[in-house]
Design an enzyme around this catalytic site. Structure first.
Site, PDB file in Angstrom:
ATOM      1  N   GLY A 104     -31.787  19.605 -70.113  1.00  0.00           N
ATOM      2  CA  GLY A 104     -32.839  20.378 -70.757  1.00  0.00           C
ATOM      3  C   GLY A 104     -32.267  21.563 -71.494  1.00  0.00           C
ATOM      4  N   ASN A 159     -38.587  19.061 -61.352  1.00  0.00           N
ATOM      5  CA  ASN A 159     -38.154  18.061 -62.328  1.00  0.00           C
ATOM      6  C   ASN A 159     -39.045  16.846 -62.161  1.00  0.00           C
ATOM      7  OD1 ASN A 159     -36.776  16.281 -64.018  1.00  0.00           O
ATOM      8  ND2 ASN A 159     -35.260  15.766 -62.472  1.00  0.00           N
ATOM      9  N   GLY A 160     -39.752  16.452 -63.233  1.00  0.00           N
ATOM     10  CA  GLY A 160     -40.609  15.275 -63.155  1.00  0.00           C
ATOM     11  C   GLY A 160     -41.886  15.446 -63.940  1.00  0.00           C
ATOM     12  N   CYS A 216     -35.837  17.766 -66.903  1.00  0.00           N
ATOM     13  CA  CYS A 216     -35.384  19.047 -66.367  1.00  0.00           C
ATOM     14  C   CYS A 216     -34.191  18.856 -65.448  1.00  0.00           C
ATOM     15  CB  CYS A 216     -36.497  19.725 -65.563  1.00  0.00           C
ATOM     16  SG  CYS A 216     -37.956  20.151 -66.517  1.00  0.00           S
ATOM     17  N   TYR A 266     -28.290   6.901 -69.644  1.00  0.00           N
ATOM     18  CA  TYR A 266     -28.214   7.987 -70.618  1.00  0.00           C
ATOM     19  C   TYR A 266     -28.295   9.393 -70.047  1.00  0.00           C
ATOM     20  CZ  TYR A 266     -29.656  11.049 -74.485  1.00  0.00           C
ATOM     21  OH  TYR A 266     -29.760  12.074 -75.374  1.00  0.00           O
TER      22      TYR A 266
END
Length: 480
Positions: free
Chosen positions: A48, A126-127, A20, A268
């Site tokens: 995302g 996020n996670g 996210c 990435y």
């Protein structure tokens, strides 16, 4: 027999996906922030592409009134000028999502907005939590009714419940952090405050920015650049920052000596124009290519990168080796993750819809192809095949990360070991499966060199050295 066949339907699944992106804004001058959040999310779209949302509030308006809009799709599909015009407020949060826990449905889109006894709470996460299932069961037995299947709602409920016991939202966030285990960067919006929190290991990034009298919280610095904000600093692992009209306050009591920041942000996930801990992502990828040229040299005529993250590493390889750098692929940037995949009986290839080869650049040449990773091997095999069919004499594959050997439980969509091509095969076997003339990975012990000697990073997907004890069963997706 090849147990990893080239199957076009694997194109999207055979990549590592980010979890996210989160973005928060507080304008002290009282101006509407929805359009600013929109542009911030647009800059974080790479993190995302399944769903997105914005929630805003007016700090001088009715306390607890939050206006939100979220839906499935990309940022520019979900929002238009009419919708943004309706989202009036000078404090707000935004979110872009790719699901690793919880189904890909509208109900699971974020930000989450909770109405409770103390007012209204908005949150973007996020996670991925390790103990989400246990906490969800515990909350359910004490009366909580969940509206989603995502672990983020567990965090929101914990914060709301703890807020009933303490005097401030930031204290409630801290108490919730004591109960949750795993990876999280949070942005929490209360009627008068914007709060950012990062787990004690610092798995997921979060930073602070400022533009005139407006403060920002963001997953990446590139989003700050997009909205014209100046980067102030990273939120530290275990830190809680609270932004109010009085400025920024910091609580570092949750911080610990050891950190485990995700190394794959540099390889990435992150946009190449972002920076973490003072290290540029673009520079780290150049370094990875240089290291590959030293450790896995080969005689060749041209070095090419698989767009987009493979390009800087390919440039680094070319700079170090002296082999010319070239562009071999044309990428269709208008194809999203959810495009209709060709059926098996059709001739169209999912890879060829997204990538096309420039024959003039590689025909009759020995090619070094740089990519960021190999997951199942299906996409890599297809791209090698495309290069050879276009006339490449040899294709030497170099990967700017070590082999994936273990799953990730902290928000990176790396599958279980039986699905990882490197887990059950030697490098030589993988090379044969993907059809390359040679194959070389970045060595694990060179990762620190890639980021100029920095330490405190999680490399569990490569080594199995998890900073937190992993679950005894693979619970990823169990809540969906």
């Amino acid at each position: 027999m090849n147990k990893y066949p080239v199957n076009d339907s694997f194109y999207d699944e055979d990549r590592v996906h980010e979890e996210c992106g989160v973005f928060g804004v507080y304008d002290f001058d009282g101006k509407d922030v929805s359009s600013t959040i929109y542009y911030g999310l647009f800059a974080l779209q790479h993190r995302g592409q399944e769903s997105c949302g914005i929630a805003v509030s007016d700090t001088k308006g009715p306390k607890g009134k939050v206006i939100s809009h979220k839906d499935m799709g990309l940022v520019n599909d979900v929002f238009n000028s009419e919708i943004l015009e309706q989202l009036k407020g000078n404090i707000g949060i935004g979110h872009v999502r790719y699901s690793t826990a919880g189904s890909s449905v509208r109900e699971n889109a974020q930000p989450l907005v909770l109405n409770y006894v103390k007012g209204t709470l908005g949150m973007a996460h996020n996670g991925n939590l390790l103990n989400a299932v246990e906490l969800r069961d515990e909350l359910s037995y004490t009366g909580a009714i969940f509206q989603t299947t995502i672990d983020s709602e567990v965090i929101a409920y914990l914060i709301a419940r703890e807020r009933l016991k303490v005097g401030t939202v930031e204290e409630a966030v801290k108490n919730a952090m004591l109960k949750i285990k795993g990876a999280y960067s949070l942005i929490v919006m209360s009627p008068r405050k914007l709060i950012g929190a990062r787990d004690p290991f610092g798995f997921k990034p979060l930073c602070i920015g400022k533009r005139d009298n407006t403060y920002f919280l963001s997953s990446e610095t590139c989003a700050l650049d997009t909205v014209g904000a100046t980067f102030i600093r990273d939120v530290l692992p275990g830190e809680i920052v609270t932004i109010t009209q009085d400025g920024i306050a910091s609580d570092t009591s949750m911080m610990r000596d050891e950190t485990a920041k995700c190394i794959f942000e540099y390889i990435y996930f992150a946009r190449p124009d972002s920076k973490f801990d003072g290290m540029g992502v673009y520079e780290s990828r150049i370094n990875a290519g240089r290291i590959l040229a030293k450790t896995h040299p080969v005689e060749a005529d041209v070095v090419v990168g698989v767009p987009e993250s493979g390009n800087p590493a390919a440039l680094g390889y070319a700079m170090e080796s002296g082999i010319p750098y070239g562009n071999a692929f044309i990428k269709n940037n208008y194809v999203g993750r959810t495009f209709i995949k060709p059926k098996q009986e059709q001739r169209e290839s999912s890879v060829m819809v997204k990538l096309n080869v420039l024959k003039e650049a590689i025909e009759g040449k020995r090619v070094v192809m740089i990519d960021d990773s190999i997951v199942r091997g299906t996409t890599c095999a297809r791209i090698v095949s495309l290069l050879k069919n276009a006339g490449a004499k040899e294709v030497h594959v170099r990967i700017s990360s070590p082999p994936f050997l273990h799953p990730c439980y902290f928000g990176t969509d790396i599958p279980s070991e039986e699905q990882l091509i490197a887990s059950g095969n030697t490098v030589e076997q993988v090379c044969k499966i993907i059809g390359a003339d040679s194959l070389g990975y970045l060595e694990v012990d060179r990762l620190s060199e890639m980021i100029c000697g920095r330490t405190g990073f999680c490399d569990a997907c490569f080594t199995g050295n998890y900073p937190v004890e992993p679950p005894t069963i693979d619970i990823r997706g169990e809540m969906g």
